[in-house]
Design a protein around this motif. Structure first.
Motif, PDB file in Angstrom:
ATOM      1  N   ARG A  69       0.838  -1.208   0.000  1.00  0.00           N
ATOM      2  CA  ARG A  69       0.000   0.000   0.000  1.00  0.00           C
ATOM      3  C   ARG A  69       0.869   1.252   0.000  1.00  0.00           C
ATOM      4  O   ARG A  69       0.588   2.216  -0.739  1.00  0.00           O
ATOM      5  N   ASP A  70       1.906   1.257   0.822  1.00  0.00           N
ATOM      6  CA  ASP A  70       2.778   2.424   0.881  1.00  0.00           C
ATOM      7  C   ASP A  70       3.550   2.622  -0.415  1.00  0.00           C
ATOM      8  O   ASP A  70       3.759   3.771  -0.845  1.00  0.00           O
ATOM      9  N   TRP A  71       3.974   1.532  -1.054  1.00  0.00           N
ATOM     10  CA  TRP A  71       4.665   1.672  -2.332  1.00  0.00           C
ATOM     11  C   TRP A  71       3.739   2.244  -3.400  1.00  0.00           C
ATOM     12  O   TRP A  71       4.163   3.039  -4.248  1.00  0.00           O
ATOM     13  N   ARG A  72       2.460   1.846  -3.363  1.00  0.00           N
ATOM     14  CA  ARG A  72       1.503   2.429  -4.318  1.00  0.00           C
ATOM     15  C   ARG A  72       1.362   3.933  -4.075  1.00  0.00           C
ATOM     16  O   ARG A  72       1.348   4.725  -5.026  1.00  0.00           O
ATOM     17  N   LEU A  73       1.264   4.318  -2.806  1.00  0.00           N
ATOM     18  CA  LEU A  73       1.155   5.740  -2.483  1.00  0.00           C
ATOM     19  C   LEU A  73       2.417   6.498  -2.881  1.00  0.00           C
ATOM     20  O   LEU A  73       2.346   7.616  -3.402  1.00  0.00           O
ATOM     21  N   ILE A  74       3.580   5.873  -2.656  1.00  0.00           N
ATOM     22  CA  ILE A  74       4.835   6.515  -3.066  1.00  0.00           C
ATOM     23  C   ILE A  74       4.870   6.669  -4.584  1.00  0.00           C
ATOM     24  O   ILE A  74       5.352   7.683  -5.112  1.00  0.00           O
ATOM     25  N   GLY A  75       4.331   5.679  -5.303  1.00  0.00           N
ATOM     26  CA  GLY A  75       4.255   5.780  -6.756  1.00  0.00           C
ATOM     27  C   GLY A  75       3.388   6.949  -7.195  1.00  0.00           C
ATOM     28  O   GLY A  75       3.780   7.743  -8.073  1.00  0.00           O
ATOM     29  N   PHE A  76       2.200   7.093  -6.585  1.00  0.00           N
ATOM     30  CA  PHE A  76       1.324   8.231  -6.907  1.00  0.00           C
ATOM     31  C   PHE A  76       2.000   9.553  -6.544  1.00  0.00           C
ATOM     32  O   PHE A  76       1.912  10.535  -7.281  1.00  0.00           O
ATOM     33  N   ARG A  77       2.667   9.546  -5.380  1.00  0.00           N
ATOM     34  CA  ARG A  77       3.341  10.762  -4.944  1.00  0.00           C
ATOM     35  C   ARG A  77       4.461  11.140  -5.906  1.00  0.00           C
ATOM     36  O   ARG A  77       4.652  12.322  -6.213  1.00  0.00           O
ATOM     37  N   THR A  78       5.187  10.165  -6.397  1.00  0.00           N
ATOM     38  CA  THR A  78       6.274  10.428  -7.339  1.00  0.00           C
ATOM     39  C   THR A  78       5.736  10.992  -8.648  1.00  0.00           C
ATOM     40  O   THR A  78       6.329  11.905  -9.236  1.00  0.00           O
ATOM     41  N   LEU A  79       4.602  10.459  -9.117  1.00  0.00           N
ATOM     42  CA  LEU A  79       3.977  11.009 -10.326  1.00  0.00           C
ATOM     43  C   LEU A  79       3.589  12.471 -10.121  1.00  0.00           C
ATOM     44  O   LEU A  79       3.772  13.314 -11.014  1.00  0.00           O
ATOM     45  N   ALA A  80       3.040  12.767  -8.933  1.00  0.00           N
ATOM     46  CA  ALA A  80       2.689  14.153  -8.630  1.00  0.00           C
ATOM     47  C   ALA A  80       3.942  15.024  -8.577  1.00  0.00           C
ATOM     48  O   ALA A  80       3.939  16.173  -9.032  1.00  0.00           O
ATOM     49  N   GLU A  81       5.033  14.482  -8.035  1.00  0.00           N
ATOM     50  CA  GLU A  81       6.304  15.214  -7.969  1.00  0.00           C
ATOM     51  C   GLU A  81       6.824  15.511  -9.374  1.00  0.00           C
ATOM     52  O   GLU A  81       7.344  16.605  -9.642  1.00  0.00           O
ATOM     53  N   ILE A  82       6.688  14.538 -10.270  1.00  0.00           N
ATOM     54  CA  ILE A  82       7.125  14.739 -11.658  1.00  0.00           C
ATOM     55  C   ILE A  82       6.304  15.848 -12.313  1.00  0.00           C
ATOM     56  O   ILE A  82       6.852  16.741 -12.979  1.00  0.00           O
ATOM     57  N   GLY A  83       4.982  15.807 -12.130  1.00  0.00           N
ATOM     58  CA  GLY A  83       4.123  16.855 -12.690  1.00  0.00           C
ATOM     59  C   GLY A  83       4.468  18.221 -12.130  1.00  0.00           C
ATOM     60  O   GLY A  83       4.553  19.218 -12.873  1.00  0.00           O
ATOM     61  N   ALA A  84       4.697  18.271 -10.825  1.00  0.00           N
ATOM     62  CA  ALA A  84       5.050  19.547 -10.187  1.00  0.00           C
ATOM     63  C   ALA A  84       6.374  20.072 -10.730  1.00  0.00           C
ATOM     64  O   ALA A  84       6.505  21.266 -11.031  1.00  0.00           O
ATOM     65  N   ALA A  85       7.361  19.177 -10.860  1.00  0.00           N
ATOM     66  CA  ALA A  85       8.672  19.596 -11.366  1.00  0.00           C
ATOM     67  C   ALA A  85       8.577  20.118 -12.794  1.00  0.00           C
ATOM     68  O   ALA A  85       9.161  21.154 -13.140  1.00  0.00           O
ATOM     69  N   TYR A  86       7.817  19.404 -13.634  1.00  0.00           N
ATOM     70  CA  TYR A  86       7.707  19.818 -15.041  1.00  0.00           C
ATOM     71  C   TYR A  86       7.101  21.218 -15.154  1.00  0.00           C
ATOM     72  O   TYR A  86       7.666  22.111 -15.803  1.00  0.00           O
ATOM     73  N   PHE A  87       5.951  21.422 -14.523  1.00  0.00           N
ATOM     74  CA  PHE A  87       5.265  22.702 -14.674  1.00  0.00           C
ATOM     75  C   PHE A  87       5.972  23.828 -13.922  1.00  0.00           C
ATOM     76  O   PHE A  87       6.039  24.956 -14.414  1.00  0.00           O
ATOM     77  N   PHE A  88       6.528  23.510 -12.750  1.00  0.00           N
ATOM     78  CA  PHE A  88       7.199  24.558 -11.992  1.00  0.00           C
ATOM     79  C   PHE A  88       8.479  25.015 -12.689  1.00  0.00           C
ATOM     80  O   PHE A  88       8.718  26.219 -12.845  1.00  0.00           O
ATOM     81  N   ILE A  89       9.302  24.064 -13.134  1.00  0.00           N
ATOM     82  CA  ILE A  89      10.570  24.451 -13.770  1.00  0.00           C
ATOM     83  C   ILE A  89      10.305  25.122 -15.115  1.00  0.00           C
ATOM     84  O   ILE A  89      11.018  26.053 -15.506  1.00  0.00           O
ATOM     85  N   THR A  90       9.263  24.669 -15.832  1.00  0.00           N
ATOM     86  CA  THR A  90       8.894  25.347 -17.077  1.00  0.00           C
ATOM     87  C   THR A  90       8.551  26.801 -16.808  1.00  0.00           C
ATOM     88  O   THR A  90       8.993  27.709 -17.522  1.00  0.00           O
ATOM     89  N   ALA A  91       7.750  27.047 -15.761  1.00  0.00           N
ATOM     90  CA  ALA A  91       7.413  28.425 -15.395  1.00  0.00           C
ATOM     91  C   ALA A  91       8.659  29.198 -14.995  1.00  0.00           C
ATOM     92  O   ALA A  91       8.852  30.355 -15.376  1.00  0.00           O
ATOM     93  N   LEU A  92       9.525  28.541 -14.234  1.00  0.00           N
ATOM     94  CA  LEU A  92      10.736  29.180 -13.736  1.00  0.00           C
ATOM     95  C   LEU A  92      11.664  29.592 -14.871  1.00  0.00           C
ATOM     96  O   LEU A  92      12.317  30.637 -14.814  1.00  0.00           O
ATOM     97  N   PHE A  93      11.729  28.768 -15.919  1.00  0.00           N
ATOM     98  CA  PHE A  93      12.598  29.063 -17.056  1.00  0.00           C
ATOM     99  C   PHE A  93      12.153  30.326 -17.797  1.00  0.00           C
ATOM    100  O   PHE A  93      12.974  30.971 -18.458  1.00  0.00           O
TER     101      PHE A  93
END
Length: 298
Positions: A69-93
């Protein structure tokens, strides 16, 4: 109540963490002139993973045997982290550092709203009003329909949604899950995403020495920000320490002026002030409610 010295130490650690995160942002913005987006994300991600693994070996805290269960949550959290990184760094650039930083100060408001909508957490009318006023402040920063509005402001807003989702998933993790395991998984996910993007783009841009130093600095700062913020939350009262996260905006204003010759408009500053004020009110209300609940349980 925690001793004053502990609370003061926690506040100092939180401010150090926010400074480190903002310096990371400045390094990434600076490198945008010479390194393609995905290559920068990939290289910073690899360096960050390496640093976290060295720290985990020295300090402990990395554990891979976790419930499914925790690995599934970590997987979802990592996907959210990837989305956050993509949009945030794009804005930052592409957008001013202070503007992007001001927009992401709405994260606590978004987390409170998400907790009410998706986790069934109770939010009274005062906090709902604060959330609405806070997002009105965000609109002052973004200013849709005006000449200053760009798609990159929308990217920063989308990153707020991804970070809120990440934090809400984090709340669902078991208490025994080490923070280092979560951090390494997120950093590895972002690095893999950057690597796939760089491979799809084709070619590899040779790195100037300055760009390599900037990426190395970004990696050190982001790990430092993570460590300082985690340490801060373990010292003193969380409700007192958490508002010091807004000092990131002061660092962003200073670095934007000094490094990028960026000067936010009066409306941007006014919007940022509204977002910070409503965020502080939300922290204050949550602190009062937590104390009231503790008294009732006692």
């Amino acid at each position: 109540m925690a001793p004053f010295s502990d609370t003061l130490r926690g506040a100092a650690l939180m401010m150090a963490g926010m400074a480190a995160f903002t310096f990371n942002d400045a390094c990434m913005k600076a490198v945008s002139d010479s390194v393609p987006f995905f290559q920068a994300v990939f290289l910073r991600g690899c360096l960050t993973v390496a640093l976290l693994l060295v720290l985990s070996r020295a300090m402990g805290g990395l554990r891979l045997r976790l419930p499914a269960r925790d690995w599934r949550l970590i997987g979802f959290r990592t996907l959210a982290e990837i989305g956050a990184a993509y949009f945030f760094i794009t804005a930052l650039f592409h957008a001013p550092l202070a503007n992007v930083t001001a927009i992401i100060q709405a994260i606590p408001l978004a987390v409170t709203m998400g907790g009410a909508l998706f986790l069934g957490e109770r939010v009274g009318w005062q906090r709902w009003l604060a959330i609405l006023i806070g997002f009105a402040g965000v609109l002052l920063i973004v200013r849709p329909g005006t000449e200053g509005f760009t798609i990159h402001s929308v990217h920063a807003l989308i990153s707020v949604g991804f970070v809120a989702a990440r934090d809400l998933v984090t709340r669902q993790l078991s208490r025994g899950v080490p923070s280092m395991s979560v951090a390494v998984s997120a950093a590895a996910g972002v690095a893999l995403f950057g690597g796939i993007g760089a491979a799809a783009q084709g070619g590899w841009t040779p790195l100037p020495t300055v760009a390599l130093a900037q990426l190395a600095g970004a990696s050190v700062f982001i790990v430092g920000g993570y460590l300082f913020s985690v340490m801060a939350m373990r010292v003193g009262e969380v409700a007192v320490i958490a508002p010091f996260r807004y000092t990131a905006l002061l660092w962003a204003l200073a670095l934007g002026i000094l490094l990028f010759d960026e000067r936010p408009s009066a409306l941007t500053l006014a919007g940022a002030g509204i977002v910070v004020a409503t965020g502080l009110f939300t922290f204050y209300r949550e602190r009062r409610l937590a104390r009231r609940g503790a008294v009732q349980r006692g």
